[in-house]
Design a protein around this motif. Structure first.
Motif, PDB file in Angstrom:
ATOM      1  N   GLN A   1       0.829  -1.204   0.000  1.00 35.22           N
ATOM      2  CA  GLN A   1       0.000   0.000   0.000  1.00 35.22           C
ATOM      3  C   GLN A   1       0.865   1.256   0.000  1.00 35.22           C
ATOM      4  O   GLN A   1       0.348   2.358   0.023  1.00 35.22           O
ATOM      5  CB  GLN A   1      -0.928  -0.014   1.205  1.00 35.22           C
ATOM      6  CG  GLN A   1      -1.930  -1.137   1.118  1.00 35.22           C
ATOM      7  CD  GLN A   1      -2.818  -1.231   2.327  1.00 35.22           C
ATOM      8  OE1 GLN A   1      -2.576  -0.598   3.351  1.00 35.22           O
ATOM      9  NE2 GLN A   1      -3.868  -2.032   2.226  1.00 35.22           N
ATOM     10  N   ASP A   2       2.178   1.066  -0.055  1.00 30.30           N
ATOM     11  CA  ASP A   2       3.124   2.177  -0.047  1.00 30.30           C
ATOM     12  C   ASP A   2       3.648   2.422  -1.462  1.00 30.30           C
ATOM     13  O   ASP A   2       4.340   1.569  -2.021  1.00 30.30           O
ATOM     14  CB  ASP A   2       4.279   1.852   0.897  1.00 30.30           C
ATOM     15  CG  ASP A   2       5.300   2.970   0.982  1.00 30.30           C
ATOM     16  OD1 ASP A   2       4.965   4.117   0.632  1.00 30.30           O
ATOM     17  OD2 ASP A   2       6.442   2.680   1.410  1.00 30.30           O
ATOM     18  N   PRO A   3       3.336   3.569  -2.071  1.00 29.15           N
ATOM     19  CA  PRO A   3       3.775   3.816  -3.449  1.00 29.15           C
ATOM     20  C   PRO A   3       5.291   3.860  -3.602  1.00 29.15           C
ATOM     21  O   PRO A   3       5.831   3.442  -4.619  1.00 29.15           O
ATOM     22  CB  PRO A   3       3.129   5.148  -3.817  1.00 29.15           C
ATOM     23  CG  PRO A   3       2.664   5.748  -2.555  1.00 29.15           C
ATOM     24  CD  PRO A   3       2.520   4.655  -1.549  1.00 29.15           C
TER      25      PRO A   3
ATOM     26  N   ARG B   1       7.485   1.461  -6.180  1.00 27.83           N
ATOM     27  CA  ARG B   1       8.443   1.918  -7.183  1.00 27.83           C
ATOM     28  C   ARG B   1       9.829   1.326  -6.946  1.00 27.83           C
ATOM     29  O   ARG B   1      10.518   0.939  -7.887  1.00 27.83           O
ATOM     30  CB  ARG B   1       8.496   3.437  -7.204  1.00 27.83           C
ATOM     31  CG  ARG B   1       7.270   4.049  -7.875  1.00 27.83           C
ATOM     32  CD  ARG B   1       7.425   5.537  -8.102  1.00 27.83           C
ATOM     33  NE  ARG B   1       7.229   6.325  -6.898  1.00 27.83           N
ATOM     34  CZ  ARG B   1       6.053   6.727  -6.443  1.00 27.83           C
ATOM     35  NH1 ARG B   1       4.965   6.412  -7.096  1.00 27.83           N
ATOM     36  NH2 ARG B   1       5.968   7.445  -5.347  1.00 27.83           N
ATOM     37  N   ALA B   2      10.238   1.221  -5.695  1.00 23.76           N
ATOM     38  CA  ALA B   2      11.540   0.636  -5.367  1.00 23.76           C
ATOM     39  C   ALA B   2      11.589  -0.835  -5.781  1.00 23.76           C
ATOM     40  O   ALA B   2      12.596  -1.312  -6.317  1.00 23.76           O
ATOM     41  CB  ALA B   2      11.832   0.783  -3.876  1.00 23.76           C
TER      42      ALA B   2
ATOM     43  N   ARG C   1      13.699  -4.873 -12.154  1.00 21.69           N
ATOM     44  CA  ARG C   1      14.184  -4.538 -13.495  1.00 21.69           C
ATOM     45  C   ARG C   1      15.702  -4.563 -13.536  1.00 21.69           C
ATOM     46  O   ARG C   1      16.294  -5.029 -14.506  1.00 21.69           O
ATOM     47  CB  ARG C   1      13.661  -3.174 -13.926  1.00 21.69           C
ATOM     48  CG  ARG C   1      12.196  -3.215 -14.298  1.00 21.69           C
ATOM     49  CD  ARG C   1      11.663  -1.866 -14.701  1.00 21.69           C
ATOM     50  NE  ARG C   1      10.262  -1.959 -15.073  1.00 21.69           N
ATOM     51  CZ  ARG C   1       9.343  -1.095 -14.710  1.00 21.69           C
ATOM     52  NH1 ARG C   1       9.656  -0.056 -13.963  1.00 21.69           N
ATOM     53  NH2 ARG C   1       8.097  -1.263 -15.079  1.00 21.69           N
ATOM     54  N   ALA C   2      16.332  -4.065 -12.495  1.00 19.03           N
ATOM     55  CA  ALA C   2      17.798  -4.076 -12.428  1.00 19.03           C
ATOM     56  C   ALA C   2      18.337  -5.507 -12.352  1.00 19.03           C
ATOM     57  O   ALA C   2      19.363  -5.828 -12.945  1.00 19.03           O
ATOM     58  CB  ALA C   2      18.275  -3.274 -11.224  1.00 19.03           C
ATOM     59  N   GLU C   3      17.637  -6.371 -11.622  1.00 19.21           N
ATOM     60  CA  GLU C   3      18.056  -7.772 -11.497  1.00 19.21           C
ATOM     61  C   GLU C   3      17.751  -8.571 -12.757  1.00 19.21           C
ATOM     62  O   GLU C   3      18.342  -9.623 -12.973  1.00 19.21           O
ATOM     63  CB  GLU C   3      17.330  -8.442 -10.329  1.00 19.21           C
ATOM     64  CG  GLU C   3      17.719  -7.917  -8.972  1.00 19.21           C
ATOM     65  CD  GLU C   3      16.850  -8.470  -7.857  1.00 19.21           C
ATOM     66  OE1 GLU C   3      15.907  -9.251  -8.148  1.00 19.21           O
ATOM     67  OE2 GLU C   3      17.101  -8.126  -6.698  1.00 19.21           O
ATOM     68  N   GLY C   4      16.824  -8.107 -13.567  1.00 18.26           N
ATOM     69  CA  GLY C   4      16.413  -8.847 -14.757  1.00 18.26           C
ATOM     70  C   GLY C   4      15.615 -10.090 -14.408  1.00 18.26           C
ATOM     71  O   GLY C   4      15.634 -11.079 -15.128  1.00 18.26           O
ATOM     72  N   ARG C   5      14.900 -10.023 -13.302  1.00 21.37           N
ATOM     73  CA  ARG C   5      14.146 -11.175 -12.811  1.00 21.37           C
ATOM     74  C   ARG C   5      13.069 -11.625 -13.804  1.00 21.37           C
ATOM     75  O   ARG C   5      12.841 -12.806 -13.978  1.00 21.37           O
ATOM     76  CB  ARG C   5      13.497 -10.833 -11.475  1.00 21.37           C
ATOM     77  CG  ARG C   5      12.921 -12.045 -10.773  1.00 21.37           C
ATOM     78  CD  ARG C   5      12.327 -11.700  -9.451  1.00 21.37           C
ATOM     79  NE  ARG C   5      13.294 -11.043  -8.586  1.00 21.37           N
ATOM     80  CZ  ARG C   5      13.006 -10.602  -7.377  1.00 21.37           C
ATOM     81  NH1 ARG C   5      11.789 -10.747  -6.894  1.00 21.37           N
ATOM     82  NH2 ARG C   5      13.922 -10.007  -6.640  1.00 21.37           N
ATOM     83  N   TYR C   6      12.394 -10.682 -14.447  1.00 14.96           N
ATOM     84  CA  TYR C   6      11.360 -10.989 -15.429  1.00 14.96           C
ATOM     85  C   TYR C   6      11.750 -10.328 -16.747  1.00 14.96           C
ATOM     86  O   TYR C   6      11.378  -9.189 -17.013  1.00 14.96           O
ATOM     87  CB  TYR C   6       9.996 -10.470 -14.968  1.00 14.96           C
ATOM     88  CG  TYR C   6       9.568 -11.030 -13.631  1.00 14.96           C
ATOM     89  CD1 TYR C   6       9.138 -12.349 -13.527  1.00 14.96           C
ATOM     90  CD2 TYR C   6       9.598 -10.255 -12.482  1.00 14.96           C
ATOM     91  CE1 TYR C   6       8.751 -12.867 -12.305  1.00 14.96           C
ATOM     92  CE2 TYR C   6       9.211 -10.772 -11.260  1.00 14.96           C
ATOM     93  CZ  TYR C   6       8.787 -12.084 -11.178  1.00 14.96           C
ATOM     94  OH  TYR C   6       8.402 -12.599  -9.974  1.00 14.96           O
ATOM     95  N   PRO C   7      12.481 -11.032 -17.601  1.00 11.54           N
ATOM     96  CA  PRO C   7      12.952 -10.405 -18.843  1.00 11.54           C
ATOM     97  C   PRO C   7      11.829 -10.016 -19.792  1.00 11.54           C
ATOM     98  O   PRO C   7      11.955  -9.063 -20.531  1.00 11.54           O
ATOM     99  CB  PRO C   7      13.861 -11.463 -19.467  1.00 11.54           C
ATOM    100  CG  PRO C   7      13.542 -12.739 -18.773  1.00 11.54           C
ATOM    101  CD  PRO C   7      12.932 -12.397 -17.452  1.00 11.54           C
ATOM    102  N   ASP C   8      10.709 -10.745 -19.759  1.00 14.37           N
ATOM    103  CA  ASP C   8       9.578 -10.433 -20.636  1.00 14.37           C
ATOM    104  C   ASP C   8       8.498  -9.741 -19.801  1.00 14.37           C
ATOM    105  O   ASP C   8       7.602 -10.386 -19.272  1.00 14.37           O
ATOM    106  CB  ASP C   8       9.035 -11.707 -21.275  1.00 14.37           C
ATOM    107  CG  ASP C   8       7.933 -11.426 -22.285  1.00 14.37           C
ATOM    108  OD1 ASP C   8       7.767 -10.249 -22.667  1.00 14.37           O
ATOM    109  OD2 ASP C   8       7.240 -12.375 -22.674  1.00 14.37           O
ATOM    110  N   GLU C   9       8.596  -8.426 -19.705  1.00 11.22           N
ATOM    111  CA  GLU C   9       7.651  -7.680 -18.869  1.00 11.22           C
ATOM    112  C   GLU C   9       6.242  -7.666 -19.437  1.00 11.22           C
ATOM    113  O   GLU C   9       5.302  -7.308 -18.747  1.00 11.22           O
ATOM    114  CB  GLU C   9       8.140  -6.244 -18.661  1.00 11.22           C
ATOM    115  CG  GLU C   9       9.274  -6.167 -17.675  1.00 11.22           C
ATOM    116  CD  GLU C   9       9.512  -4.758 -17.186  1.00 11.22           C
ATOM    117  OE1 GLU C   9       8.533  -4.002 -17.020  1.00 11.22           O
ATOM    118  OE2 GLU C   9      10.671  -4.411 -16.974  1.00 11.22           O
TER     119      GLU C   9
END
Length: 80
Positions: free
Chosen positions: A30-32, A36-37, A43-51
């Motif tokens: 519930q914390d915006p 965002r963090a 994205r930096a980790e590349g955990r989900y390459p196909d967003e």
């Protein structure tokens, strides 16, 4: 180019909606700022390459329930 952002967002949304199976919530807050963090970190980790396979939900709150941010991925069906 005008309209490119809307067109790209619409294409991503259509690809995500093409998945007819169940979705699994990966992250919810519930914390915006925390939301965002978390997005920056994955994205930096590349955990989900196909967003395009991710579903971003912002559930608008009211006085009784605050706004909730949720990230979901397609649930994988267990093998039979």
């Amino acid at each position: 180019m005008p309209g490119q952002r809307k067109r790209r967002e619409r294409e991503l949304r259509q690809r995500a909606e093409s998945w007819q199976g169940p979705w699994e919530a990966v992250f919810e807050t519930q914390d915006p700022e925390e939301w965002r963090a978390y997005l920056r970190r994955i994205r930096a980790e590349g955990r989900y390459p196909d967003e395009s396979r991710l579903r971003y939900d912002v559930l608008c709150g009211r006085l009784a329930s605050p706004t909730t941010y949720r990230l979901s991925v397609p649930a994988v069906a267990p093998p039979r």
